[in-house]
Write a protein that holds these residues in place. Structure first.
Motif, PDB file in Angstrom:
ATOM      1  N   VAL A 284     -31.730  24.287  19.644  1.00 30.80           N
ATOM      2  CA  VAL A 284     -33.137  24.253  19.254  1.00 30.80           C
ATOM      3  C   VAL A 284     -34.024  24.525  20.468  1.00 30.80           C
ATOM      4  O   VAL A 284     -34.994  25.289  20.396  1.00 30.80           O
ATOM      5  CB  VAL A 284     -33.486  22.901  18.598  1.00 30.80           C
ATOM      6  N   GLU A 285     -33.688  23.909  21.597  1.00 34.12           N
ATOM      7  CA  GLU A 285     -34.476  24.085  22.818  1.00 34.12           C
ATOM      8  C   GLU A 285     -34.467  25.542  23.270  1.00 34.12           C
ATOM      9  O   GLU A 285     -35.494  26.073  23.705  1.00 34.12           O
ATOM     10  CB  GLU A 285     -33.905  23.191  23.922  1.00 34.12           C
ATOM     11  N   LYS A 286     -33.307  26.195  23.161  1.00 36.45           N
ATOM     12  CA  LYS A 286     -33.179  27.597  23.576  1.00 36.45           C
ATOM     13  C   LYS A 286     -33.638  28.578  22.496  1.00 36.45           C
ATOM     14  O   LYS A 286     -33.574  29.789  22.681  1.00 36.45           O
ATOM     15  CB  LYS A 286     -31.724  27.893  23.950  1.00 36.45           C
ATOM     16  N   LYS A 287     -34.053  28.008  21.346  1.00 38.58           N
ATOM     17  CA  LYS A 287     -34.569  28.807  20.229  1.00 38.58           C
ATOM     18  C   LYS A 287     -33.550  29.786  19.647  1.00 38.58           C
ATOM     19  O   LYS A 287     -33.920  30.837  19.118  1.00 38.58           O
ATOM     20  CB  LYS A 287     -35.851  29.553  20.649  1.00 38.58           C
ATOM     21  N   MET A 288     -32.274  29.459  19.762  1.00 43.46           N
ATOM     22  CA  MET A 288     -31.272  30.274  19.088  1.00 43.46           C
ATOM     23  C   MET A 288     -31.274  29.965  17.590  1.00 43.46           C
ATOM     24  O   MET A 288     -31.022  30.850  16.773  1.00 43.46           O
ATOM     25  CB  MET A 288     -29.880  30.023  19.671  1.00 43.46           C
ATOM     26  N   TYR A 289     -31.505  28.700  17.257  1.00 39.76           N
ATOM     27  CA  TYR A 289     -31.695  28.283  15.874  1.00 39.76           C
ATOM     28  C   TYR A 289     -32.909  27.367  15.814  1.00 39.76           C
ATOM     29  O   TYR A 289     -33.155  26.593  16.753  1.00 39.76           O
ATOM     30  CB  TYR A 289     -30.488  27.497  15.355  1.00 39.76           C
ATOM     31  N   SER A 290     -33.646  27.455  14.715  1.00 34.93           N
ATOM     32  CA  SER A 290     -34.684  26.460  14.473  1.00 34.93           C
ATOM     33  C   SER A 290     -34.040  25.283  13.749  1.00 34.93           C
ATOM     34  O   SER A 290     -32.929  25.395  13.215  1.00 34.93           O
ATOM     35  CB  SER A 290     -35.800  27.050  13.604  1.00 34.93           C
TER      36      SER A 290
ATOM     37  N   SER B  78     -29.502  19.943  20.075  1.00 36.58           N
ATOM     38  CA  SER B  78     -30.635  19.866  20.998  1.00 36.58           C
ATOM     39  C   SER B  78     -30.743  21.133  21.836  1.00 36.58           C
ATOM     40  O   SER B  78     -31.825  21.711  21.992  1.00 36.58           O
ATOM     41  CB  SER B  78     -30.483  18.644  21.910  1.00 36.58           C
TER      42      SER B  78
ATOM     43  N   ALA C 252     -26.008  29.871  24.822  1.00 33.63           N
ATOM     44  CA  ALA C 252     -27.351  29.315  24.644  1.00 33.63           C
ATOM     45  C   ALA C 252     -27.449  27.899  25.177  1.00 33.63           C
ATOM     46  O   ALA C 252     -28.556  27.393  25.409  1.00 33.63           O
ATOM     47  CB  ALA C 252     -27.726  29.333  23.158  1.00 33.63           C
TER      48      ALA C 252
ATOM     49  N   TYR D  85     -34.990  16.636  15.342  1.00 34.65           N
ATOM     50  CA  TYR D  85     -34.830  18.086  15.488  1.00 34.65           C
ATOM     51  C   TYR D  85     -35.242  18.888  14.258  1.00 34.65           C
ATOM     52  O   TYR D  85     -35.198  20.119  14.287  1.00 34.65           O
ATOM     53  CB  TYR D  85     -33.362  18.424  15.829  1.00 34.65           C
TER      54      TYR D  85
ATOM     55  N   LYS E 295     -34.743  24.161  10.942  1.00 32.44           N
ATOM     56  CA  LYS E 295     -34.573  24.487   9.531  1.00 32.44           C
ATOM     57  C   LYS E 295     -33.317  25.313   9.268  1.00 32.44           C
ATOM     58  O   LYS E 295     -32.848  25.384   8.126  1.00 32.44           O
ATOM     59  CB  LYS E 295     -35.796  25.248   9.026  1.00 32.44           C
ATOM     60  N   GLU E 296     -32.798  25.947  10.317  1.00 32.58           N
ATOM     61  CA  GLU E 296     -31.598  26.773  10.165  1.00 32.58           C
ATOM     62  C   GLU E 296     -30.311  25.994  10.447  1.00 32.58           C
ATOM     63  O   GLU E 296     -29.230  26.564  10.426  1.00 32.58           O
ATOM     64  CB  GLU E 296     -31.671  27.981  11.109  1.00 32.58           C
TER      65      GLU E 296
END
Length: 282
Positions: free
Chosen positions: A21-27, A18, A153, A49, A29-30
């Motif tokens: 993803v929220e911090k956009k370090m990984y999407s 969570s 992150a 997610y 899909k990654e």
């Protein structure tokens, strides 16, 4: 960025996913997530997610450079045996398993690869984790920077010696639950005295946020901050005296020591199981 795999899909894995993803370090899909048998849980994380889920370890380990071990300590021997054939020194293994040393992990995997042990807490889900990390024998600066970036992150990161990780587990790893328990007790007391649960919750929430903010912003120690608002013969002094009478401070100390001791016991259990496993192969 290469994909990241979470082996284990419990509350800690979800908190980290969570936050990342929220911090956009990984999407989503990654991120690849797997567990032993709970299909419903994997479907839930995929829906929330957008993560990929699979139990084909050979396939998913070829797609990622970072592997996060997030399963229960009791499953460590069996779970690592399923991974060892497909893990290599090209993977950075990050363990958030309580009580399990980096040496135990490398011995169970049977490879001289980079392992970093971390103890975040579930506040990772809102980017506010307090995470301690320590490095195993085959890590380098690149591995440490990557691990720090991952945990930064989702909150604040502190590097410690591995010997301190059992204490970290009892202190900040389990720490949020202690605060939730105190909030629960304060809320119950307020409701018993006639206040609505909603009103009590709001007042207690802001009190905790404000007190934490004061500790962070002030140059004063917590002891001095407490003294500043404890007027002689006042309400705060009366409350504090009751806490002292009930040995509140001693109880908190015992709580942390007990959790630390349990982490040590779990670590010793893993080491004994590892020794038995190695012995049975000879």
């Amino acid at each position: 960025m290469s994909k990241i795999i979470f082996i284990g899909a419990g509350s800690m894995a979800e908190a980290m996913i969570s936050g990342l993803v929220e911090k956009k370090m990984y999407s989503g899909k990654e991120i690849i997530v797997t567990n032993r048998s709970n299909d419903e849980r994997l479907q839930e994380l995929s829906r929330l997610y957008g993560v990929t889920t699979s139990r084909d370890y050979t396939k998913i380990l070829k797609k990622a450079s970072v592997v996060v071990l997030a399963f229960k300590p009791k499953d460590v021997v069996e779970s690592l045996s399923l991974l060892k054939e497909d893990l290599s020194s090209d993977h950075l293994v990050i363990s958030v398993i309580a009580g399990v040393s980096t040496d135990s992990i490398t011995n169970l995997l049977g490879f001289e690869g980079p392992v970093i042990r971390a103890m975040p807490n579930t506040s990772a889900s809102i980017g506010q984790s307090a995470t301690a990390i320590t490095s195993g024998n085959w890590t380098n600066d690149k591995h440490e920077r990557l691990a720090r970036a991952l945990f930064e992150a989702i909150g604040k990161v502190i590097t410690v010696d591995e010997e301190a990780m059992h204490l970290v587990t009892g202190l900040s790893g389990s720490g949020p639950a202690y605060f939730y328990y105190m909030i629960e007790a304060m809320q119950d007391a307020a409701v018993q005295e006639g206040m609505t649960e909603e009103t009590a919750r709001e007042l207690i929430f802001q009190t905790f946020v404000g007190a934490a903010g004061m500790v962070k912003a002030s140059n004063k120690t917590p002891h001095q901050l407490r003294k500043d608002i404890t007027s002689p013969n006042g309400t705060t002094e009366a409350g504090i005296k009751m806490l002292q009478q009930e040995k509140f401070k001693e109880s908190i100390s015992s709580c942390i020591k007990t959790a630390k001791n349990r982490s040590e016991e779990m670590g010793k259990d893993i080491e004994e199981r590892l020794a038995a496993s190695i012995s049975s192969r000879h």
